[in-house]
Design an enzyme around this catalytic site. Structure first.
Site, mmCIF file in Angstrom:
data_model
loop_
_atom_site.group_PDB
_atom_site.id
_atom_site.type_symbol
_atom_site.label_atom_id
_atom_site.label_comp_id
_atom_site.label_asym_id
_atom_site.label_seq_id
_atom_site.Cartn_x
_atom_site.Cartn_y
_atom_site.Cartn_z
ATOM 1 N N SER A 32 0.821 -1.221 0.000
ATOM 2 C CA SER A 32 0.000 0.000 0.000
ATOM 3 C C SER A 32 0.845 1.257 0.000
ATOM 4 O O SER A 32 1.691 1.434 0.876
ATOM 5 C CB SER A 32 -0.808 0.057 1.307
ATOM 6 O OG SER A 32 -2.099 -0.289 1.094
ATOM 7 N N HIS A 63 -8.433 1.704 -7.333
ATOM 8 C CA HIS A 63 -7.224 0.886 -7.355
ATOM 9 C C HIS A 63 -7.279 -0.029 -8.562
ATOM 10 O O HIS A 63 -8.339 -0.561 -8.888
ATOM 11 C CB HIS A 63 -7.141 -0.012 -6.119
ATOM 12 C CG HIS A 63 -6.732 0.738 -4.905
ATOM 13 N ND1 HIS A 63 -5.732 0.312 -4.064
ATOM 14 C CD2 HIS A 63 -7.197 1.888 -4.390
ATOM 15 C CE1 HIS A 63 -5.596 1.182 -3.091
ATOM 16 N NE2 HIS A 63 -6.478 2.143 -3.262
ATOM 17 N N HIS A 85 -6.710 -8.700 -1.262
ATOM 18 C CA HIS A 85 -6.658 -9.098 0.151
ATOM 19 C C HIS A 85 -7.842 -9.993 0.512
ATOM 20 O O HIS A 85 -8.900 -9.913 -0.119
ATOM 21 C CB HIS A 85 -6.710 -7.843 1.041
ATOM 22 C CG HIS A 85 -5.591 -6.884 0.815
ATOM 23 N ND1 HIS A 85 -5.628 -5.937 -0.188
ATOM 24 C CD2 HIS A 85 -4.405 -6.730 1.450
ATOM 25 C CE1 HIS A 85 -4.495 -5.243 -0.152
ATOM 26 N NE2 HIS A 85 -3.738 -5.703 0.826
ATOM 27 N N TYR A 87 -9.730 -9.539 2.982
ATOM 28 C CA TYR A 87 -10.851 -8.710 3.453
ATOM 29 C C TYR A 87 -11.716 -8.155 2.319
ATOM 30 O O TYR A 87 -12.792 -7.627 2.558
ATOM 31 C CB TYR A 87 -10.370 -7.572 4.376
ATOM 32 C CG TYR A 87 -9.469 -6.538 3.740
ATOM 33 C CD1 TYR A 87 -9.945 -5.601 2.832
ATOM 34 C CD2 TYR A 87 -8.125 -6.474 4.087
ATOM 35 C CE1 TYR A 87 -9.121 -4.648 2.265
ATOM 36 C CE2 TYR A 87 -7.274 -5.536 3.530
ATOM 37 C CZ TYR A 87 -7.786 -4.629 2.628
ATOM 38 O OH TYR A 87 -6.953 -3.696 2.069
ATOM 39 N N GLU A 88 -11.239 -8.320 1.095
ATOM 40 C CA GLU A 88 -12.082 -7.942 -0.049
ATOM 41 C C GLU A 88 -13.036 -9.078 -0.409
ATOM 42 O O GLU A 88 -13.741 -9.003 -1.414
ATOM 43 C CB GLU A 88 -11.199 -7.623 -1.264
ATOM 44 C CG GLU A 88 -10.320 -6.394 -1.072
ATOM 45 C CD GLU A 88 -9.303 -6.238 -2.200
ATOM 46 O OE1 GLU A 88 -9.712 -5.988 -3.347
ATOM 47 O OE2 GLU A 88 -8.093 -6.382 -1.933
ATOM 48 N N ALA A 115 2.623 -2.311 3.939
ATOM 49 C CA ALA A 115 2.490 -1.279 4.966
ATOM 50 C C ALA A 115 1.987 -1.994 6.214
ATOM 51 O O ALA A 115 1.114 -2.851 6.126
ATOM 52 C CB ALA A 115 1.470 -0.237 4.521
ATOM 53 N N MET A 207 -2.338 -6.861 6.944
ATOM 54 C CA MET A 207 -3.431 -7.669 6.396
ATOM 55 C C MET A 207 -3.046 -8.401 5.103
ATOM 56 O O MET A 207 -3.904 -8.723 4.293
ATOM 57 C CB MET A 207 -4.644 -6.762 6.139
ATOM 58 C CG MET A 207 -5.090 -6.017 7.391
ATOM 59 S SD MET A 207 -6.287 -4.748 7.009
ATOM 60 C CE MET A 207 -6.261 -3.771 8.523
ATOM 61 N N SER A 208 -1.757 -8.618 4.931
ATOM 62 C CA SER A 208 -1.326 -9.296 3.687
ATOM 63 C C SER A 208 -0.149 -10.223 3.973
ATOM 64 O O SER A 208 0.057 -10.631 5.113
ATOM 65 C CB SER A 208 -0.939 -8.238 2.649
ATOM 66 O OG SER A 208 0.229 -7.542 3.068
ATOM 67 N N ASN A 231 2.445 3.414 10.849
ATOM 68 C CA ASN A 231 1.796 3.982 12.044
ATOM 69 C C ASN A 231 2.118 3.121 13.252
ATOM 70 O O ASN A 231 2.417 1.933 13.122
ATOM 71 C CB ASN A 231 0.271 3.990 11.833
ATOM 72 C CG ASN A 231 -0.253 2.603 11.496
ATOM 73 O OD1 ASN A 231 -0.170 2.157 10.343
ATOM 74 N ND2 ASN A 231 -0.758 1.915 12.487
ATOM 75 N N HIS A 243 -6.784 5.269 6.883
ATOM 76 C CA HIS A 243 -6.115 4.785 5.674
ATOM 77 C C HIS A 243 -5.307 5.917 5.028
ATOM 78 O O HIS A 243 -4.217 5.705 4.506
ATOM 79 C CB HIS A 243 -7.167 4.230 4.710
ATOM 80 C CG HIS A 243 -6.581 3.630 3.472
ATOM 81 N ND1 HIS A 243 -5.723 2.553 3.503
ATOM 82 C CD2 HIS A 243 -6.718 3.957 2.167
ATOM 83 C CE1 HIS A 243 -5.350 2.249 2.276
ATOM 84 N NE2 HIS A 243 -5.933 3.078 1.436
HETATM 85 N N1 HPA Z 1 -2.996 -2.576 11.373
HETATM 86 C C1 HPA Z 1 -3.206 -3.445 10.353
HETATM 87 N N2 HPA Z 1 -2.775 -3.231 9.115
HETATM 88 C C2 HPA Z 1 -2.106 -2.093 8.876
HETATM 89 C C3 HPA Z 1 -1.855 -1.149 9.879
HETATM 90 C C4 HPA Z 1 -2.316 -1.413 11.196
HETATM 91 O O1 HPA Z 1 -2.126 -0.624 12.155
HETATM 92 N N3 HPA Z 1 -1.154 -0.118 9.303
HETATM 93 C C5 HPA Z 1 -1.003 -0.456 7.984
HETATM 94 N N4 HPA Z 1 -1.576 -1.645 7.722
#
Ligand code: HPA
Length: 268
Positions: A32, A63, A85, A87-88, A115, A207-208, A231, A243
């Site tokens: 991402s 995307h 992903h 989650y999609e 990310a 998440m990947s 983050n 996001h």
């Molecule tokens: N949690 C899950 N997935 C993420 C995060 C997070 O804090 N930051 C970027 N992808």
């Protein structure tokens, strides 16, 4: 319904009709916000993944997926921009379709980037981190896993990790190391979940990556995983996570990220 192998063969045929894929090319999955690396590819041939039969394409508005074939520092490379992903609403076979396809095309090494949130309190937004192992908290059937456990082999390639660390040192990049917990998403975690992940000794959450790495390893590819910490995980800072923030930090870290990846690819 067509079998997975048949679908893969049709996808392979289409790609081979568009470009000659160098055997032994390195593949790189861009996480991402890290798509700018594609600008560093020389003589690129870009294929919109919508055009590839059976290739799962991202469902998020705005995307789209691209496979980019070319060279970086004269090394043959294939880039995937826009992975799908779980989650999609995709299943494990769809999430890992591209990994199997790259394997069929002769790719031997896969660099997975993403990310991630920093679960380790010492991790700051903008840090780059070598993934040393994963915790699979995705709770989806994954047929590749039992075979791997039987092999008692680490998921990530020790040689590639060594190269990555040396490249980071050479580029003056402070490179963390950590365990990546893969969760289903799409919502970010609660504070209690982050405390749980800390108890499990995870350093990163995202998440990947987990399923893709497992499948690649099962196919005897060499795998390297790199996270960009976008983050601090929920509860570890006062900021409310969005996001957009994740994208913004990724934008800022792009240059360092690209420098590191370019150096790694040049050494493979
Ligand atoms: N949690 C899950 N997935 C993420 C995060 C997070 O804090 N930051 C970027 N992808």
């Amino acid at each position: 319904m067509k079998k997975l192998q048949e679908k893969l063969q049709e996808a392979k045929k289409m790609i081979e009709s568009r470009c000659a894929v160098s055997k032994g090319a390195v593949a790189l999955t861009l996480g991402s916000g890290l798509g700018n690396f594609a600008e560093r590819v020389e003589n690129p041939i870009v294929i919109d993944t919508k055009e590839i039969p059976h290739f799962p394409t991202p469902s998020v508005a705005g995307h789209h997926g691209e496979l980019i074939f070319g060279t970086v520092k004269s090394k043959p490379i294939v880039l995937l921009k826009g992975r799908v992903h779980l989650y999609e609403g995709r299943d494990a076979d769809e999430v890992t379709f591209y990994v199997r396809l790259l394997h069929l095309l002769g790719v031997k090494s896969l660099i997975l980037t993403n990310a991630a949130g920093g679960v380790n309190p010492l991790f700051e937004a903008g840090d780059l981190c070598l993934i040393v192992d994963v915790i699979n908290l995705m709770f989806v059937p994954n047929p590749d896993l039992p075979m791997l456990q039987a092999a008692h082999e680490p998921l990530f390639d020790k040689g590639l990790q060594q190269v990555a660390k040396e490249c980071a040192r050479k580029c003056g990049i402070h490179f963390k190391e950590g365990v990546y917990a893969g969760v289903l998403g799409p919502s970010y975690e609660t504070r209690a979940e982050i405390r749980m992940l800390q108890t499990l000794r995870a350093d990163l959450v995202g998440m990947s990556t987990v399923l893709e790495a497992t499948t690649a390893k099962r196919l005897c590819m060499k795998v390297l995983g790199i996270s960009l910490v976008t983050n601090k995980a929920a509860g570890l800072s006062d900021d409310i996570l969005s996001h957009d923030d994740v994208q913004r930090v990724a934008q800022r870290a792009q240059k360092e990220f690209s420098t590191l990846i370019e150096e790694i690819v040049s050494r493979l």
